[in-house]
Design an enzyme around this catalytic site. Structure first.
Site, PDB file in Angstrom:
ATOM      1  CG  ASP A  39      -1.987   1.051   1.192  1.00 31.01           C
ATOM      2  OD1 ASP A  39      -2.384   1.443   0.076  1.00 31.01           O
ATOM      3  OD2 ASP A  39      -2.421   1.501   2.252  1.00 31.01           O
ATOM      4  CG  ASN A  87      -5.826  -2.892  -6.228  1.00 34.33           C
ATOM      5  OD1 ASN A  87      -5.011  -3.654  -5.740  1.00 34.33           O
ATOM      6  ND2 ASN A  87      -6.163  -1.761  -5.625  1.00 34.33           N
TER       7      ASN A  87
END
Length: 167
Positions: A39, A87
């Site tokens: 991340d 995503n």
């Protein structure tokens, strides 16, 4: 396009401080399993004035060091969460670039096996990678088949995972 901020090394060497830190870590109990959620790569790129993809590439090179650190402390299993099912909501260009990056890193793994650099790390891809490009699915299957009996280390790559289900 070559990322100006990231140069992938063909061999990762730990710095003095990394060696010192892993030596200290070995003094205590060794974790059996470490899990990392990838991340912040886009934030990193934006903060450096780079294209988003360069942030993802930089994040992928950090994994080389993480793998060396976990082996140095004696941890046998590492799970990296590289691409969540959420995503897929990103732009098509970013998703395609991420899939290509995962493909290239999987190719690096195969090259490490062929060269004899990896003879001790089983690589498994977990998650629901059905939406991945066909060439990536084939590469993933190949990596898992070739490394399935490698021991003692295990690397789990979570691809298209959700918080509800990872296997």
């Amino acid at each position: 396009m070559e990322n100006p901020a990231v140069q992938r090394k063909t061999h990762y060497e730990m710095s003095f401080y990394e060696i010192l830190a892993t030596s200290v870590a070995r003094m205590g109990p060794t974790p059996n399993h470490i899990a990392i959620i990838m991340d912040g790569n886009r934030r990193f790129a934006r903060a450096k004035g780079l294209k988003v993809m360069h942030g993802h590439e930089a994040g992928s090179t950090v994994l080389d060091g993480v793998d060396e650190w976990r082996k140095a402390i004696g941890c046998k299993e590492l799970t990296i969460y590289v691409f969540s099912s959420e995503n897929f909501k990103r732009t098509k260009d970013e998703v395609d670039n991420l899939m290509e990056l995962i493909f290239r890193r999987s190719e690096d793994t195969l090259n490490d096996v062929k060269s004899g650099k990896n003879t001790n790390m089983c690589v498994q891809f977990i998650g629901n990678w059905e939406r991945s490009p066909e060439k990536l699915k084939n590469r993933i299957a190949n990596v898992m088949e070739i490394t399935k009996d490698f021991k003692p280390y295990k690397l789990n790559v979570a691809l298209a995972f959700t918080g509800q289900r990872c296997t």
